[in-house]
Design an enzyme around this catalytic site. Structure first.
Site, PDB file in Angstrom:
ATOM      1  N   GLY A 199      -2.037   4.441   2.496  1.00  0.00           N
ATOM      2  CA  GLY A 199      -1.353   5.309   2.301  1.00  0.00           C
ATOM      3  C   GLY A 199       0.327   5.198   2.567  1.00  0.00           C
ATOM      4  N   TRP A 215      -4.582  -1.672   4.969  1.00  0.00           N
ATOM      5  CA  TRP A 215      -5.445  -1.527   3.709  1.00  0.00           C
ATOM      6  C   TRP A 215      -6.314  -2.682   3.519  1.00  0.00           C
ATOM      7  CZ3 TRP A 215      -3.764  -3.396  -0.903  1.00  0.00           C
ATOM      8  CH2 TRP A 215      -2.443  -3.755  -1.140  1.00  0.00           C
ATOM      9  N   ASP A 242       8.649  -3.891  -0.359  1.00  0.00           N
ATOM     10  CA  ASP A 242       7.197  -3.595  -0.649  1.00  0.00           C
ATOM     11  C   ASP A 242       6.059  -4.927  -0.317  1.00  0.00           C
ATOM     12  OD1 ASP A 242       4.991  -2.114  -0.970  1.00  0.00           O
ATOM     13  OD2 ASP A 242       5.254  -1.346  -2.822  1.00  0.00           O
ATOM     14  N   ARG A 278       2.499 -11.967   1.109  1.00  0.00           N
ATOM     15  CA  ARG A 278       3.136 -11.375  -0.147  1.00  0.00           C
ATOM     16  C   ARG A 278       4.504 -11.710  -0.367  1.00  0.00           C
ATOM     17  NH1 ARG A 278       1.906  -5.169  -1.757  1.00  0.00           N
ATOM     18  NH2 ARG A 278       3.528  -4.621  -3.234  1.00  0.00           N
ATOM     19  N   TRP A 311      -5.646 -10.456 -10.687  1.00  0.00           N
ATOM     20  CA  TRP A 311      -5.645  -9.783  -9.064  1.00  0.00           C
ATOM     21  C   TRP A 311      -7.030 -10.426  -8.817  1.00  0.00           C
ATOM     22  CZ3 TRP A 311      -2.197  -6.690  -6.751  1.00  0.00           C
ATOM     23  CH2 TRP A 311      -0.858  -6.315  -7.614  1.00  0.00           C
TER      24      TRP A 311
END
Lengths: 529, 295
Positions: free
Chosen positions: A191, A241, A302, A325, A460
């Protein structure tokens, strides 16, 4: 002669039956997962997060002969991100919209199927997805998009317990597979695009009672609270997550966290924003923080750190490898969290130097502006949540990489409870640079890329390595590919007809090894003729 | 977090309208009054000329609209230039409001409120965006529209566009069909594509569940028997290639069987400079494409 050839098969079959004496998955079995390679009992295949199978029946000598064995269809839209579990001949998987299933792992025929009735106003930021089950005893456990944790009877699919972790209307959901440690079901919340306050929870596997919660954004009086401006901590994000890993030696969990909220705008949350984009070492019994390492401080791009951390041992060194990332491949000391090395494994423009501890430092010029700033990697990162793998035979770390830069621009946005909260916009910089992807093999001892297999577009798919000298991964064009682990040479491929958004895994039944991967709305299994 | 393919379109996960209904059934009287003031005012912009609202609208525009329409609203190669005074789907406040809130069926324009684009917008925020668009529209110089009839003559005549491009069922297949180009692209970006065709290659086949569509890249292969073929890629993966040559013949290859395989982002379309196509003729050509797109 013929009988002689059958001996290894018989031995392996005996192993299967030995494992299924009572069908109960105990914590001890999870700890000793390497003793029963025919089973895949946790999200990453073992507690170390390696996604490595010791099965070698399928190997580089015969991989060219691989063929589909069966296909299971969920018939659902959205992405199918599950890594199934296999225990004693039964495959347990989850799917889109919080459906779940148990299949005869030899034939793909369903034993039971489950579909959660979801409210119409759930807030999944990025698809109605679920990445898999955890298993203990005779129960399988999953998190749901309406922020519940549930236990299903492994034999029937009936709900044994169902616990609301938090109010989903405020932007919370669960997407990752839980991890079982001792008698606890551990799961992190999703979230980060909704101004939530992230946490990792642990539930009693028998009753569903919550045993501990670690808030990934510290409250007043807690260490780290000073890393947030004003009340920004209340909506600080830092979801968790992706499934973590467990180190039985120190009885600690390694769990990673995602972006601070709002993800692309740092104004209003001055400070490092702990413990966003971090690796957390948590006491498995209490959830107490032992140490943390923050990969990206005060993130404005992000760059969640929600990649599976992988425990590797190089000689006497006990390490954690993390392909982040933000474009750096970090190797940390498992006991202390200190940086051993941090090397880029893709194009990086946001950092040109490191601090005294070896931590990459951000250039001021990489902050988003009103006009837009080009930064590499882009918001999707050099990698994302797709699982990497570590092969102890080649001693190489394999990761799915993406080469894409984005233009990041700012746009203030007021927070409203339960509503998407980004704070800015970013664009693919696609006029001059096409984006592409690659499977890369990194040597953790020096951070160097040993080989690369380029994809026409970024994928992915996660990656699996096996003792057969193979690495498996999928591509965005729908191919499932077997590579020689040492060289990256493709040995076999199969066109599945849809892009892969899941990680492969391996199992064996009746002495036969299978490789499974989800693509489109189908779960495919492959084996030798 | 955002972990998906179309990460741009990720940004609305539930109906903002639905949330407003929740708010109305809640206890906030002030919120109720605020909503009542805005809802039902769909025909007239309550913020007309308000510079502060225009600024807020600019931020909403960036979050929700700029991906297709460009950061400044001048068209990003995906969506029309919104600084033009004449909007294709209606120019009145009420028409703009409808276009944004409901989207335009049959086009790539999704609904701005209901699971479509960006983070989603309330009615109030849509009016702010309209206020912003009005503020940039005034400043934008209006380009005189060319002669569409002459543009059509050029298209199928001396400019030879029709050799490779189809419009309304007539023309070639090697380049993208341009029937809808005038409805989804701005005039500026059409001009740019004619003058610099390699700057942004057109998108071709889009596969279900794949993140990026195949582009019109140029490909040159040498077949196992030594024949050299140049054309555009229709699709491609790690192991196979589907291409069309200049005679519109489709070739299917396994890459490992080819003697050579080269791909280029240099478009097969020649860059039309001012010598090949004057500014006036180009303006006529664009007018033709816009007139077809407006149908």
């Amino acid at each position: 002669m013929k009988k002689l050839f059958c001996w290894p098969v018989i031995l392996l079959t005996a192993g299967v039956f030995a494992g299924s004496v009572n069908g109960q998955v105990t914590f001890q079995r999870l700890l000793d997962s390497s003793k029963e390679p025919e089973n895949w009992m946790t999200y990453s295949g073992d507690y170390a997060g390696r996604r490595f199978s010791t099965l070698d029946q399928i190997n580089k000598a015969n991989a060219h002969a691989l063929a589909p064995k069966w296909v299971y269809q969920t018939m659902a839209t959205d992405r199918f991100e599950t890594t199934p579990l296999v225990v004693d001949g039964i495959l347990y998987g989850t799917g889109q919209d919080d459906r779940a299933f148990a299949l005869d792992a030899r034939t793909g025929r369903p034993i039971w199927q489950y579909q959660r009735q979801l409210p119409s106003d759930i807030r999944p930021c990025c698809g109605r997805v679920n990445r898999g089950f955890a298993i203990l005893g005779d129960k399988v456990f999953m998190g749901t998009l309406d922020a519940h944790v549930i236990a299903l009877d492994a034999k029937t699919g009936s709900v044994v317990w169902d616990v609301a972790a938090v109010d989903y209307r405020k932007g919370y959901s669960f997407t990752p597979a839980p991890l079982v440690v001792k008698n606890l079901v551990i799961i992190g919340v999703s979230g980060g695009e909704y101004g939530i306050r992230g946490f990792v929870d642990a539930y009693d596997a028998d009753t569903g009672a919550r045993k501990w919660r670690f808030y990934t954004v510290p409250g007043p009086g807690e260490p780290g609270h000073e890393s947030w401006e004003g009340d920004s901590w209340k909506i600080g994000g830092a979801p968790a997550w992706i499934t973590g890993v467990y180190d039985p030696v120190y009885n600690q969990l390694f769990w990673t966290t995602g972006n601070p909220s709002p993800s692309n705008r740092g104004a209003g949350r001055a400070g490092d924003n702990l413990y966003s984009n971090s690796l957390l070492a948590l006491d498995a019994d209490t959830g107490k923080l032992k140490w943390h390492f923050q990969f990206t401080k005060h993130d404005e791009h992000d760059w969640d750190a929600t990649q599976v951390p992988v425990m590797i041992d190089l000689g006497e060194k006990h390490l954690i490898a993390h392909a982040n990332r933000n474009g750096f491949f970090y190797v940390l000391d498992r006991a202390t969290g200190k940086v051993v090395s941090a090397n880029p494994y893709g194009k990086v423009t946001w950092s040109k130097s490191a601090d005294a501890e070896g931590h990459p430092v951000a250039e001021k010029s990489s902050s988003p502006t009103l006009e837009g700033t080009r930064v590499c990697p882009g918001a999707a990162g050099t990698t994302n949540w797709m699982s990497p793998t570590y092969d102890p035979q080649t001693k190489l770390f394999y990761v799915t990489a993406r080469e894409q830069c984005d233009i990041f621009s700012t746009a203030p946005q007021p927070y409203e409870e339960g509503h998407a909260y980004y704070g800015s916009a970013y664009f693919p910089n696609d006029e001059t640079e096409p984006y592409w992807g690659a499977l890369r093999a990194i040597d953790p001892s020096d951070g160097k890329i040993k080989w690369e297999f380029k994809h026409p577009s970024p994928t992915w798919s996660g990656v699996l390595s096996t003792a057969g000298g193979l690495v498996f991964s999928g591509d965005a064009e729908g191919n499932f590919i077997a590579f020689e682990a040492a060289s990256g040479k493709p040995l076999w491929h199969f066109q599945m007809g849809a892009a892969v958004y899941a990680g492969p895994m391996a199992f064996a039944v009746d002495g036969k090894e299978y490789i499974a991967i989800a693509a489109g709305s189908a779960l495919f299994t492959f084996g030798l003729p | 977090m955002f972990d998906t393919k179309e990460y741009w379109l990720r940004r609305v996960s539930f109906s903002r309208k639905g949330r407003i209904v929740l708010a109305l059934t809640g206890t906030s009287l002030a919120g109720l009054l605020a909503m009542t003031m805005v809802v039902g005012a769909d025909d007239k912009n309550p913020f007309a000329g308000d510079a502060k609202a225009a600024k807020l609208g600019e931020f909403q525009f960036r979050i929700n609209c700029a991906f297709c329409h460009g950061l400044s609203g001048r068209g990003g190669g995906r969506g029309p230039d919104l600084t033009k005074a004449q909007k294709r789907h209606g120019n009145a406040d009420a028409e703009l409001f409808r276009t944004i809130s409901q989207g335009v069926p049959g086009t790539a324009m999704p609904a701005g409120t209901n699971g479509g684009i960006g983070v989603g917008m309330t009615d109030e925020e849509i009016w702010q965006v309209i206020t912003y668009l009005r503020s940039v529209q005034v400043k934008a110089p209006e380009k005189p529209l060319g002669d569409a009839a002459h543009g059509k003559e050029l298209f199928y005549g001396s400019a030879r566009c029709g050799t490779c491009h189809m419009v309304e069922g007539r023309g070639g297949r090697l380049g993208p069909d341009l029937t809808v180009a005038g409805s989804v692209r701005s005039a500026d970006s059409l001009v740019d594509s004619v003058r610099n065709p390699s700057r942004r290659l057109a998108q071709g086949i889009k596969e279900a569940a794949k993140e990026f569509p195949q582009e019109y890249e140029t490909v040159t292969v040498t077949t196992p028997d030594g024949k050299k073929i140049t054309g555009v890629t229709m699709n491609e993966d790690n192991f196979s290639l589907q291409m069309m040559d200049a005679d519109e013949k489709i070739h299917l290859f396994e890459k490992d069987k080819l003697k050579s395989f080269e791909k280029s982002r240099e478009s097969l379309m020649p860059p039309y400079d001012a010598k090949m196509l004057s500014d006036k003729d180009l303006n006529d050509l664009v007018a033709y494409l816009l007139s077809v797109g407006a149908k």
